[in-house]
Scaffold this motif. Sequence first.
Motif, mmCIF file in Angstrom:
data_model
loop_
_atom_site.group_PDB
_atom_site.id
_atom_site.type_symbol
_atom_site.label_atom_id
_atom_site.label_comp_id
_atom_site.label_asym_id
_atom_site.label_seq_id
_atom_site.Cartn_x
_atom_site.Cartn_y
_atom_site.Cartn_z
ATOM 1 N N ILE A 1 22.822 -39.970 2.449
ATOM 2 C CA ILE A 1 22.305 -38.575 2.501
ATOM 3 C C ILE A 1 22.674 -37.453 1.709
ATOM 4 O O ILE A 1 22.771 -36.396 1.726
ATOM 5 C CB ILE A 1 22.422 -38.073 4.123
ATOM 6 N N ILE B 1 22.876 -33.987 8.456
ATOM 7 C CA ILE B 1 21.824 -34.859 8.736
ATOM 8 C C ILE B 1 20.630 -33.735 9.168
ATOM 9 O O ILE B 1 19.252 -34.016 8.267
ATOM 10 C CB ILE B 1 21.690 -35.877 9.958
ATOM 11 N N GLN B 2 20.770 -32.628 9.847
ATOM 12 C CA GLN B 2 19.617 -31.823 9.953
ATOM 13 C C GLN B 2 19.199 -31.122 8.582
ATOM 14 O O GLN B 2 18.003 -31.054 8.458
ATOM 15 C CB GLN B 2 20.532 -30.660 10.676
ATOM 16 N N VAL C 1 17.511 -33.792 6.478
ATOM 17 C CA VAL C 1 16.135 -34.014 6.684
ATOM 18 C C VAL C 1 15.153 -32.878 6.672
ATOM 19 O O VAL C 1 13.916 -32.778 6.033
ATOM 20 C CB VAL C 1 15.843 -34.070 8.585
ATOM 21 N N GLN C 2 15.675 -31.499 6.887
ATOM 22 C CA GLN C 2 14.879 -30.278 6.683
ATOM 23 C C GLN C 2 14.452 -30.394 5.193
ATOM 24 O O GLN C 2 13.477 -29.761 4.653
ATOM 25 C CB GLN C 2 15.575 -29.017 6.791
ATOM 26 N N SER D 1 14.514 -32.899 2.677
ATOM 27 C CA SER D 1 14.095 -34.091 2.266
ATOM 28 C C SER D 1 12.328 -34.043 2.613
ATOM 29 O O SER D 1 11.730 -34.426 1.908
ATOM 30 C CB SER D 1 14.539 -35.130 2.888
ATOM 31 N N PHE D 2 12.211 -33.372 3.893
ATOM 32 C CA PHE D 2 10.641 -33.342 4.312
ATOM 33 C C PHE D 2 10.202 -32.279 4.221
ATOM 34 O O PHE D 2 9.008 -32.088 4.946
ATOM 35 C CB PHE D 2 10.741 -34.209 5.639
ATOM 36 N N LEU E 1 15.058 -30.929 13.276
ATOM 37 C CA LEU E 1 15.264 -32.219 13.852
ATOM 38 C C LEU E 1 15.691 -32.121 15.286
ATOM 39 O O LEU E 1 16.718 -31.554 15.369
ATOM 40 C CB LEU E 1 16.331 -32.909 13.073
#
Lengths: 175, 597
Positions: free
Chosen positions: A36, B201-202, B205-206, B208-209, B217
């Motif tokens: 990540i 991670i939040q 995700v925000q 990347s997508f 998330l």
Amino acid sequence: MIQKKVCMVGSFATGKTSLVARFVKGIYSDKYQTTIGVKIDKKVVETGPQPMTLVLWDIYGEDEFQNIRMSYLRGAAGYFLVVDGTRRETLDIAIQLQAKVEAHIGPVPFIVMLNKCDLEENWEVTPGDIDDLQAKGWTVLKSSAKENVAVETAFSKLAEQMSRPQSNSIPWEAA
Amino acid sequence: MDNSKTGSLPPPEDQIVEATMSPPTSQAGMSELRRLLFGEKLESLKPTTTVKAEAVSEVLAEAIAQSHAQYSKKLTQAAVPTVESAIQTSVETDINVLSEALFPIIGPATRKSVAAAIRNLTQSFNQGLEHSLSPQSFKWRWEARRTGRSFAEVVLLRTLVYQVEQVLLIHKETGLLLQQVVSEQAQSQDPDLVSAMLTAIQDFVQDSFNVQSGGSLDTLEVGEVNIWIEAGPQAVLACVIRGNAPQELRGQLQTTLEQIHRAYASPLKDFEGDQEAFGSSQTYLQDCLKAQFKTRGNGQKQRPTKLLIGLGCLTLLLGAWLGLRIKAGQQWQAYINQLEQEPGLVVIQQKRQGGKFKLSGLQDPLAQSPDALLAQTKLKPEQVTMRWEPYLSLDDAFTLKRWEAWLEPPDSVTLKLDPDQVLHLSGTAPVSWINFSQRLLAKGGEGLRDWNTEALIPQEQQQLKALQEQIEQRSILFSQGSTNIEAGQQATLQAQGEDLAEVMAIAQALDLEVGRITLAGYSDPKGDRKDNQDLSQARATTVQQALIQQGIPAPLLQTQALGENHQTTPENPQNRRVSISIELPELETQSPTPPAP
């Protein structure tokens, strides 16, 4: 306990992760960094009036586009600009990154780490370059993760800078 | 020591301080003091002086900022009525201005709330479906009826067993941990690193997508561990949940987060990494843990009880069912045994299929009806399906019954079957029946080894014998020395004639010939022997004539004069009589032919 978010910024293979590894012993394996783009570690620094917990965000550096995830920098109280002394281009990238970061999160304390000083005879970064950086008012440290040179000092120094009252704490003065 | 020393030294401005702090002695003195302290600016500070708007606007922003920093509550409280009426005025003037401003907030909030409601519904539906046929569901249905709640609600309440193991309060911007609570049983990683990682991670995700702003998330699922993330404007609440938590928990997290935002508005905004300001937020977080503990506790306590009750009910039901089944099976077996003992019924196949019994077999037409036998048991006719094929049973009782049915013997005849399958017929019967039975038996003695009709006596023969005896016992008496029948003897003569006529009739019916009828005349010894001989002859002839007159064929009537030689006792009127004797025809039945063995 005071906590601060600290980011490690710099080109690919400048030694960010090695510096952190030298400084702390973390729980997450390195694979997160490639998954990540960030690896997180923590270290308590005992300098200053009270101990400070540094939460270190070791951000994956990319050479070609330097498009590191700026969202990872959000809320950082300070950062390290890591430069590989043996590769001149990493310094240029660091200077560009600094501008980007400052645009993104504002003026927060940072330290330039000229890493791999154990190989100083092979350095492409010249003393002139260092003078230029210092002329900008930047804090520059020569370090070696391999031989544990200036690692503790660097983190302590940043911690100390971060614990000073920030100039941007009063919004209308900054504006 | 230093401090106490400095404190005891009189400060140089001591007098001025005293002057400002003590009440003014006179109005003039006060004015003088003001002039000394503030000089030319005094004019602008006077309350009576008109304050210039420009002067205030210069310092207003700074003043508000300072006031907010020092007395945030006071300023906020003071501003509330103004802000409220400002909003009201804005809405009254032009509703579009506010609605446009609020749209970016209301849109995602509505979407989020609708999505959560749909998730709730789906979850409850799934749960209901999953548990609608389980053994516990009967108990839950009962509980739903008793409490007036929907079945789905009860299922949701009873099935969710979960534990909130860890609650993290994270500063949204920095990803730094503000506070955390961990349940006693749970093992947790370093919460500082966990919260930073969750934030990363939040972000990941925000970024990347390409998530729209406002979206975030909100759930991470790893095996049975769920991480529920509830994001507010300043802080994020992350819950590590083991098991299957209800969506209601989400609501509780939102409420807790809102409470924290209200209670820690200013520390959140001015967060500089100091966790201590959030020490008291533990109470809020603990509430999240506690509520979940209670649910889990109930689940743990009641599960064995529920299980036991369920098992108990199941065992009882199973027992009752088995009992009924066994009882029905026993009744069925008893019925089968009865059928097997019953002559003329043969059970070929019988089985139990589901709750029903099936049977096929052979039934002699003379056998007892299986349905009648079934009616005597406790089995229900609808439980039993029977198929009977007709057959002839060679059982002795049936052979006898069948022959009785075929022969239809008169009551005076007895049929007996001996163990050697020999049918014995005995008793009296009309000759016609005897002949019929003999013919029938001769045609083929079904189920018989042999038969015997020797003991059958023809009924007619007996009748003839009785008539013969009756006739031969009677005497027709005559007056002394006369051929005249004595007074009162006419009836006897009449009776003799009638009986003879009956003999004739029976003989004729049987196609037999009656033998001779002898009329023997007698006389007493008084008088001449020869005369007496003639007298006896005359007497016989008299009777002969009388009988001919009654219709007895003359050729059959023979007279015999026995004179005075057959005296009974002296002076007995019987000595002057005529008696009748008959030769009866030999009565023979058809000679039977025994059946081939």
